[in-house]
Design a protein around this motif. Structure first.
Motif, PDB file in Angstrom:
ATOM      1  N   THR A 101     -14.332  19.757 -32.961  1.00 40.12           N
ATOM      2  CA  THR A 101     -15.752  19.990 -32.764  1.00 40.12           C
ATOM      3  C   THR A 101     -16.478  18.665 -32.809  1.00 40.12           C
ATOM      4  N   ALA A 102     -17.683  18.655 -32.282  1.00 34.26           N
ATOM      5  CA  ALA A 102     -18.517  17.459 -32.307  1.00 34.26           C
ATOM      6  C   ALA A 102     -19.608  17.638 -33.355  1.00 34.26           C
ATOM      7  N   VAL A 103     -19.882  16.602 -34.094  1.00 38.33           N
ATOM      8  CA  VAL A 103     -20.921  16.639 -35.120  1.00 38.33           C
ATOM      9  C   VAL A 103     -22.283  16.631 -34.441  1.00 38.33           C
ATOM     10  N   GLY A 104     -23.134  17.551 -34.844  1.00 41.36           N
ATOM     11  CA  GLY A 104     -24.485  17.624 -34.292  1.00 41.36           C
ATOM     12  C   GLY A 104     -25.459  18.060 -35.369  1.00 41.36           C
ATOM     13  N   THR A 105     -26.656  18.379 -34.979  1.00 37.73           N
ATOM     14  CA  THR A 105     -27.690  18.760 -35.943  1.00 37.73           C
ATOM     15  C   THR A 105     -27.843  20.273 -35.990  1.00 37.73           C
ATOM     16  N   ARG A 106     -28.341  20.731 -37.126  1.00 38.90           N
ATOM     17  CA  ARG A 106     -28.558  22.155 -37.351  1.00 38.90           C
ATOM     18  C   ARG A 106     -29.723  22.321 -38.325  1.00 38.90           C
ATOM     19  N   SER A 107     -30.448  23.421 -38.185  1.00 41.68           N
ATOM     20  CA  SER A 107     -31.575  23.690 -39.077  1.00 41.68           C
ATOM     21  C   SER A 107     -31.071  24.295 -40.377  1.00 41.68           C
ATOM     22  N   GLY A 166     -21.873   9.506 -43.840  1.00 40.95           N
ATOM     23  CA  GLY A 166     -20.461   9.389 -43.506  1.00 40.95           C
ATOM     24  C   GLY A 166     -20.137   9.696 -42.067  1.00 40.95           C
ATOM     25  N   LEU A 167     -21.006  10.405 -41.350  1.00 38.24           N
ATOM     26  CA  LEU A 167     -20.761  10.751 -39.951  1.00 38.24           C
ATOM     27  C   LEU A 167     -22.024  10.494 -39.138  1.00 38.24           C
ATOM     28  N   GLU A 168     -21.812  10.433 -37.833  1.00 41.07           N
ATOM     29  CA  GLU A 168     -22.917  10.280 -36.907  1.00 41.07           C
ATOM     30  C   GLU A 168     -22.849  11.392 -35.866  1.00 41.07           C
ATOM     31  N   ALA A 169     -23.979  11.686 -35.267  1.00 44.30           N
ATOM     32  CA  ALA A 169     -24.022  12.717 -34.234  1.00 44.30           C
ATOM     33  C   ALA A 169     -23.073  12.354 -33.092  1.00 44.30           C
ATOM     34  N   GLY A 170     -22.285  13.321 -32.657  1.00 39.07           N
ATOM     35  CA  GLY A 170     -21.339  13.108 -31.564  1.00 39.07           C
ATOM     36  C   GLY A 170     -19.942  12.772 -32.020  1.00 39.07           C
ATOM     37  N   ASP A 171     -19.726  12.449 -33.303  1.00 39.80           N
ATOM     38  CA  ASP A 171     -18.371  12.184 -33.792  1.00 39.80           C
ATOM     39  C   ASP A 171     -17.507  13.423 -33.631  1.00 39.80           C
ATOM     40  N   ARG A 223      -3.266  16.815 -31.309  1.00 40.14           N
ATOM     41  CA  ARG A 223      -3.420  17.296 -29.941  1.00 40.14           C
ATOM     42  C   ARG A 223      -4.577  18.283 -29.926  1.00 40.14           C
ATOM     43  N   ILE A 224      -5.665  17.978 -29.235  1.00 44.85           N
ATOM     44  CA  ILE A 224      -6.858  18.812 -29.232  1.00 44.85           C
ATOM     45  C   ILE A 224      -6.972  19.578 -27.930  1.00 44.85           C
ATOM     46  N   ALA A 225      -7.737  20.674 -27.984  1.00 45.25           N
ATOM     47  CA  ALA A 225      -7.834  21.557 -26.822  1.00 45.25           C
ATOM     48  C   ALA A 225      -8.803  21.030 -25.785  1.00 45.25           C
ATOM     49  N   LYS A 226      -9.842  20.316 -26.232  1.00 48.63           N
ATOM     50  CA  LYS A 226     -10.833  19.808 -25.299  1.00 48.63           C
ATOM     51  C   LYS A 226     -11.552  18.639 -25.944  1.00 48.63           C
ATOM     52  N   THR A 227     -12.275  17.907 -25.138  1.00 49.91           N
ATOM     53  CA  THR A 227     -13.107  16.832 -25.668  1.00 49.91           C
ATOM     54  C   THR A 227     -14.485  17.406 -25.952  1.00 49.91           C
ATOM     55  N   PRO A 228     -14.879  17.547 -27.213  1.00 48.82           N
ATOM     56  CA  PRO A 228     -16.144  18.197 -27.539  1.00 48.82           C
ATOM     57  C   PRO A 228     -17.339  17.314 -27.200  1.00 48.82           C
ATOM     58  N   THR A 229     -18.468  17.962 -27.067  1.00 47.12           N
ATOM     59  CA  THR A 229     -19.731  17.278 -26.827  1.00 47.12           C
ATOM     60  C   THR A 229     -20.683  17.596 -27.965  1.00 47.12           C
ATOM     61  N   PRO A 230     -21.762  16.839 -28.098  1.00 42.82           N
ATOM     62  CA  PRO A 230     -22.715  17.139 -29.168  1.00 42.82           C
ATOM     63  C   PRO A 230     -23.276  18.550 -29.112  1.00 42.82           C
ATOM     64  N   SER A 231     -23.254  19.194 -27.944  1.00 42.42           N
ATOM     65  CA  SER A 231     -23.752  20.567 -27.856  1.00 42.42           C
ATOM     66  C   SER A 231     -22.803  21.562 -28.495  1.00 42.42           C
TER      67      SER A 231
END
Length: 380
Positions: free
Chosen positions: A54-60, A336-341, A358-366
């Motif tokens: 998963t990609a790190v992003g923001t959440r409320s 420790g992390l940034e958005a999109g990591d 081995r990952i299934a896909k390259t995640p995006t910030p979304s």
């Protein structure tokens, strides 16, 4: 003897067959790995442990403060007797709803009834005497002082009657407000003493909850503020109420102020004495977030596995993070992390630092906290 040699020869043949089959399987497996079969260097997705990413992003996040309190009836009282006396009659059933002023228990009152009759007789006599002296005074045959004396005697007799009626009234235990009575062991013939519990009475139309709020949250606290509470009895039910009032003082020892909240209770599901978990909302904020399953806790430290590019493909790097609030399956990341990591979303117990993945896909910030279901299937 011949049969024995026959069995030995058969056993040797079976062992040789098993050795040959095992060797063939090893050779075929090695050829498959070199040919780029699943799991080999040339396989689909490369080598390494299959993981979901998963990609790190923001959440409320709802900034809330959780506090504990004990539910009480809107009005609650323990009914007792005002005098020592025998119970004449019990006029309620356990758990019954009673109206305000309704008689619940009658105590023996023969002596009090007699006292009331005596007082009434004295009142009648004093009133008659006063009327005669008033007549004499009007005709000039009685002094004003004599009339005043009999007037005082009449008023004293009326006061004695009121006192006698009050003593008789003490033999009737009434409901001071409408509510539900509890369980009781009082029966006709039982002797009750002043202060002894007869029955409890609770107004369950709503419940009040007193809870301690640390003084640092006092600035955002006010009467009429909406709050939410839950109970261990109904963990999936949120009960909405509001703060009715705040205490006038902060406790010097605990550095907290007592707040009283009122919660409607139309179905009478809440009972006095229940533990309530009160949540005070302090607004929302946007923060970096990751799934709870991606966090690895070791002692007082928290870690995630960051997916980095290596010479032989993606690899996992253990990254310490500062975790914050946990809410709805997500963890707030304060540092420790940034958005999109990219991080390992689940199965962190199968991954070690520096290991190829081995990952299934390259995640995006979304894809914030999104887990690719395909990564759950090895070889996907």
């Amino acid at each position: 003897m011949v049969r024995r040699h026959f069995f030995l020869a058969g056993a040797l043949v079976i062992v040789l067959v098993m050795v040959i089959v095992g060797g063939l399987r090893m050779v075929m497996g090695g050829e498959q790995m070199q040919a780029g079969g699943p799991g080999g260097p040339g396989g689909r997705g490369g080598g390494g442990v299959p993981v979901a990413a998963t990609a790190v992003g923001t959440r409320s996040f709802n900034d809330t403060v959780e506090l504990l309190g004990v539910a009480k009836g809107r009005q609650s009282v323990t009914l007792t007797a005002a005098a020592t006396q025998l119970v004449e009659r019990v006029r309620f059933n356990d758990g019954q709803f009673v109206s305000q002023g309704e008689i619940l228990v009658e105590l023996k009152d023969a002596e009090q009834n007699a006292g009331v009759e005596q007082a009434r007789a004295r009142v009648a006599q004093a009133e008659s005497t006063l009327e005669r002296w008033n007549t004499l005074a009007e005709k000039g045959f009685a002094s004003k002082a004599a009339v005043d004396e009999h007037q005082a005697a009449y008023l004293t007799a009326r006061a004695d009657l009121a006192a006698a009626e009050a003593r008789r009234g003490d033999r009737l235990i009434r409901a001071p407000f409408a509510g539900v009575v509890g369980l009781t062991d009082i029966t006709p013939g039982a002797l009750v003493n002043p202060g002894a519990t007869i029955v409890t009475l609770d107004d369950l139309s709503s419940v009040r909850v007193d809870f301690q709020v640390p003084e640092r949250y006092l600035a955002g606290l006010q009467a009429g503020q909406t709050i939410v509470a839950t109970s261990d009895v109904y963990p999936d039910t949120q009960i909405r109420g509001q703060i009715e009032t705040l205490d006038t003082r902060v406790d010097e020892s605990t550095r907290a102020i007592t707040a009283r909240a009122i919660f409607p209770n139309p179905d009478r599901l809440l009972r006095p004495g229940m533990m309530m978990r009160v949540s005070l909302s302090r607004g929302q904020r946007e923060s970096l977030a990751v799934p709870e399953a991606s966090i690895s806790v070791q002692g007082s430290s928290s870690f995630v596995f960051l997916i980095a590019d290596g010479d032989n493909g993606p690899r996992a790097e253990q990254r310490p993070v500062v975790a914050g609030m946990r809410q709805n399956g997500f963890v707030e990341i304060r540092d420790g992390l940034e958005a999109g990591d990219r991080i390992v979303a689940n199965g962190v117990n199968k991954v070690t630092g520096g290991q190829s993945v081995r990952i299934a896909k390259t995640p995006t910030p979304s894809d914030v906290a999104g887990v690719d279901p395909a990564a759950e299937r090895p070889g996907a």
